[in-house]
Motif scaffolding. Structure first.
Motif, PDB file in Angstrom:
ATOM      1  N   VAL A  33     -63.350  -8.592  53.944  1.00  0.00           N
ATOM      2  CA  VAL A  33     -64.703  -8.604  54.519  1.00  0.00           C
ATOM      3  C   VAL A  33     -64.973  -9.886  55.293  1.00  0.00           C
ATOM      4  N   TYR A  34     -64.597 -11.048  54.722  1.00  0.00           N
ATOM      5  CA  TYR A  34     -64.973 -12.325  55.327  1.00  0.00           C
ATOM      6  C   TYR A  34     -63.908 -12.910  56.245  1.00  0.00           C
ATOM      7  N   LEU A  35     -62.627 -12.681  55.938  1.00  0.00           N
ATOM      8  CA  LEU A  35     -61.555 -13.241  56.767  1.00  0.00           C
ATOM      9  C   LEU A  35     -61.014 -12.240  57.772  1.00  0.00           C
ATOM     10  N   GLY A  36     -61.196 -10.948  57.486  1.00  0.00           N
ATOM     11  CA  GLY A  36     -60.702  -9.913  58.387  1.00  0.00           C
ATOM     12  C   GLY A  36     -61.170 -10.073  59.826  1.00  0.00           C
ATOM     13  N   PRO A  37     -62.479 -10.272  60.060  1.00  0.00           N
ATOM     14  CA  PRO A  37     -62.947 -10.426  61.447  1.00  0.00           C
ATOM     15  C   PRO A  37     -62.339 -11.636  62.148  1.00  0.00           C
ATOM     16  N   LEU A  38     -62.033 -12.694  61.394  1.00  0.00           N
ATOM     17  CA  LEU A  38     -61.489 -13.914  61.999  1.00  0.00           C
ATOM     18  C   LEU A  38     -59.986 -13.807  62.266  1.00  0.00           C
ATOM     19  N   LEU A  39     -59.242 -13.250  61.301  1.00  0.00           N
ATOM     20  CA  LEU A  39     -57.784 -13.236  61.394  1.00  0.00           C
ATOM     21  C   LEU A  39     -57.209 -11.921  61.896  1.00  0.00           C
ATOM     22  N   LEU A  40     -57.972 -10.847  61.756  1.00  0.00           N
ATOM     23  CA  LEU A  40     -57.491  -9.541  62.219  1.00  0.00           C
ATOM     24  C   LEU A  40     -58.218  -9.076  63.476  1.00  0.00           C
ATOM     25  N   GLY A  41     -59.305  -9.776  63.823  1.00  0.00           N
ATOM     26  CA  GLY A  41     -60.035  -9.448  65.041  1.00  0.00           C
ATOM     27  C   GLY A  41     -60.871  -8.184  64.954  1.00  0.00           C
ATOM     28  N   GLN A  42     -61.231  -7.769  63.744  1.00  0.00           N
ATOM     29  CA  GLN A  42     -62.050  -6.575  63.603  1.00  0.00           C
ATOM     30  C   GLN A  42     -62.929  -6.680  62.364  1.00  0.00           C
ATOM     31  N   PRO A  43     -64.199  -6.249  62.455  1.00  0.00           N
ATOM     32  CA  PRO A  43     -65.062  -6.265  61.273  1.00  0.00           C
ATOM     33  C   PRO A  43     -64.639  -5.175  60.293  1.00  0.00           C
ATOM     34  N   ILE A  44     -64.743  -5.472  59.014  1.00  0.00           N
ATOM     35  CA  ILE A  44     -64.357  -4.521  57.973  1.00  0.00           C
ATOM     36  C   ILE A  44     -65.555  -4.337  57.045  1.00  0.00           C
ATOM     37  N   SER A  45     -66.026  -3.116  56.919  1.00  0.00           N
ATOM     38  CA  SER A  45     -67.181  -2.853  56.068  1.00  0.00           C
ATOM     39  C   SER A  45     -66.811  -3.022  54.604  1.00  0.00           C
ATOM     40  N   VAL A  46     -67.833  -3.252  53.767  1.00  0.00           N
ATOM     41  CA  VAL A  46     -67.597  -3.406  52.338  1.00  0.00           C
ATOM     42  C   VAL A  46     -66.984  -2.128  51.753  1.00  0.00           C
ATOM     43  N   ALA A  47     -67.481  -0.970  52.198  1.00  0.00           N
ATOM     44  CA  ALA A  47     -66.965   0.309  51.688  1.00  0.00           C
ATOM     45  C   ALA A  47     -65.480   0.467  51.998  1.00  0.00           C
ATOM     46  N   ASN A  48     -65.076   0.130  53.225  1.00  0.00           N
ATOM     47  CA  ASN A  48     -63.666   0.241  53.603  1.00  0.00           C
ATOM     48  C   ASN A  48     -62.813  -0.785  52.860  1.00  0.00           C
ATOM     49  N   VAL A  50     -63.444  -1.991  49.854  1.00  0.00           N
ATOM     50  CA  VAL A  50     -63.340  -1.516  48.472  1.00  0.00           C
ATOM     51  C   VAL A  50     -62.321  -0.381  48.373  1.00  0.00           C
ATOM     52  N   GLY A  51     -62.413   0.593  49.280  1.00  0.00           N
ATOM     53  CA  GLY A  51     -61.480   1.720  49.257  1.00  0.00           C
ATOM     54  C   GLY A  51     -60.048   1.296  49.492  1.00  0.00           C
ATOM     55  N   THR A  52     -59.847   0.396  50.452  1.00  0.00           N
ATOM     56  CA  THR A  52     -58.504  -0.105  50.747  1.00  0.00           C
ATOM     57  C   THR A  52     -57.959  -0.913  49.580  1.00  0.00           C
ATOM     58  N   SER A  53     -58.816  -1.743  48.989  1.00  0.00           N
ATOM     59  CA  SER A  53     -58.410  -2.551  47.838  1.00  0.00           C
ATOM     60  C   SER A  53     -57.954  -1.678  46.681  1.00  0.00           C
ATOM     61  N   PHE A 210     -58.332   8.499  45.834  1.00  0.00           N
ATOM     62  CA  PHE A 210     -58.456   9.818  46.459  1.00  0.00           C
ATOM     63  C   PHE A 210     -59.897  10.099  46.870  1.00  0.00           C
ATOM     64  N   THR A 211     -60.854   9.647  46.051  1.00  0.00           N
ATOM     65  CA  THR A 211     -62.259   9.831  46.399  1.00  0.00           C
ATOM     66  C   THR A 211     -62.622   9.007  47.622  1.00  0.00           C
ATOM     67  N   HIS A 212     -62.213   7.729  47.642  1.00  0.00           N
ATOM     68  CA  HIS A 212     -62.475   6.881  48.803  1.00  0.00           C
ATOM     69  C   HIS A 212     -61.795   7.428  50.052  1.00  0.00           C
ATOM     70  N   LEU A 213     -60.590   7.976  49.890  1.00  0.00           N
ATOM     71  CA  LEU A 213     -59.861   8.534  51.022  1.00  0.00           C
ATOM     72  C   LEU A 213     -60.611   9.731  51.595  1.00  0.00           C
ATOM     73  N   GLY A 214     -61.146  10.547  50.715  1.00  0.00           N
ATOM     74  CA  GLY A 214     -61.912  11.707  51.155  1.00  0.00           C
ATOM     75  C   GLY A 214     -63.180  11.315  51.887  1.00  0.00           C
ATOM     76  N   LEU A 215     -63.728  10.143  51.559  1.00  0.00           N
ATOM     77  CA  LEU A 215     -64.936   9.653  52.222  1.00  0.00           C
ATOM     78  C   LEU A 215     -64.616   8.851  53.481  1.00  0.00           C
ATOM     79  N   GLY A 216     -63.316   8.731  53.799  1.00  0.00           N
ATOM     80  CA  GLY A 216     -62.908   7.980  54.988  1.00  0.00           C
ATOM     81  C   GLY A 216     -63.039   6.478  54.821  1.00  0.00           C
ATOM     82  N   GLU A 217     -62.900   5.992  53.586  1.00  0.00           N
ATOM     83  CA  GLU A 217     -63.110   4.572  53.310  1.00  0.00           C
ATOM     84  C   GLU A 217     -61.814   3.849  52.949  1.00  0.00           C
ATOM     85  N   VAL A 218     -60.679   4.390  53.368  1.00  0.00           N
ATOM     86  CA  VAL A 218     -59.387   3.743  53.142  1.00  0.00           C
ATOM     87  C   VAL A 218     -58.683   3.569  54.479  1.00  0.00           C
TER      88      VAL A 218
END
Length: 272
Positions: A33-48, A50-53, A210-218
């Motif tokens: 959430v906090y370093l992604g926009p700086l080092l990956l060049g894209q904002p990452i939502s909390v939901a995404n 959490v799902g990715t984590s 699987f639930t997060h994946l179904g919600l498009g949060e992974v």
């Protein structure tokens, strides 16, 4: 830069997470959430995040669980009991992510975590619960010290449900509640609590993912970037845990829970 970022975050989070039975999401989520926009060049939502984590947690937990199994520290019988409610709880928590006010929940959970940390700190001065649990277990550690612990079905199922819900909601694995509850309430030795926690987290993280994946949060690309070093970190954390005495591991747990509690309270109070 992205390869270095994924490798560092995956390795550090998995090593630390498997060492204390948390799972590592407490590091992955804020890093994304906090370093992604700086080092990956894209904002990452909390939901995404959490799902990715939670999806990455599958690899961390699998690696550390296999190592703990070789060390004969996983209590499979109690682990499967916890999973009866932990698995569905993880799916419910994952589904609830899209509705809940995460800020206020972080504050409340952080205060609860601080309370659990204080209990762990004063644990040696507390009298053991005068409860004879229906199911009794014994465990002998590497130093020859014999531990006696136990549990009953209904309290175990209740703890499993709470752990699963928190795991799916925050993507942190749920060990922040699981390990202290097992140590303080059921008198699990720290090594067995950590190992069994990772086994249950492995199962529940699969269902929650699987639930997060179904919600498009992974984000599957992020999962692929984080997973290789998370596998190594899961193995390394479990290996380090095996080298620590029960008292040393308990102090690692105490410090960890204080840090996690302060972080969650701070975010609950300051982050909009």
């Amino acid at each position: 830069m992205s390869i270095f970022f994924y490798t560092a975050v995956g390795l550090i989070s998995a090593t630390f997470g498997s060492l204390v039975g948390l799972g590592g999401g407490i590091i992955i989520v804020p890093a994304l959430v906090y370093l992604g926009p700086l080092l990956l060049g894209q904002p990452i939502s909390v939901a995404n995040a959490v799902g990715t984590s939670l999806a990455v947690l599958i690899f961390t937990a699998l690696s550390s669980t296999l190592t703990f199994v070789k060390q004969k520290r996983v209590d499979f019988k109690s682990g499967w009991i916890y999973f009866i409610t932990c698995g569905p709880g993880s799916m419910l928590g994952a589904y609830t992510t899209q509705f809940i006010n995460a800020k206020s929940f972080q504050l409340s959970f952080g205060i609860f975590m601080l309370f659990m940390a204080i209990l762990l700190i004063i644990r040696d001065r507390l009298k053991p619960l005068n409860v004879k649990w229906r199911i009794e277990r014994t465990y002998t550690d590497s130093q020859g010290k014999i531990f006696q612990y136990g549990y009953s079905l209904l309290p175990a199922l209740a703890i499993g449900l709470a752990v699963g819900f928190i795991s799916g909601l925050f993507g942190i694995g749920g060990g922040s509640l699981f390990v202290p509850a097992m140590v303080l309430l059921f008198r699990y030795p720290p090594h067995v609590a950590t190992a069994t926690s990772m086994f249950v987290i492995l199962l529940s993280s699969i269902m929650g993912s699987f639930t997060h994946l179904g919600l498009g949060e992974v984000d599957l690309w992020m999962v692929l970037g984080l997973a290789p070093s998370a596998v190594v970190g899961g193995w390394l954390g479990a290996l380090i845990a095996s080298r620590l005495s029960s008292s040393a591991l308990l102090w690692v747990l105490r410090i960890t829970f204080v840090v996690v509690a302060i972080k969650m309270i701070w975010e609950g109070l300051t982050i909009s």
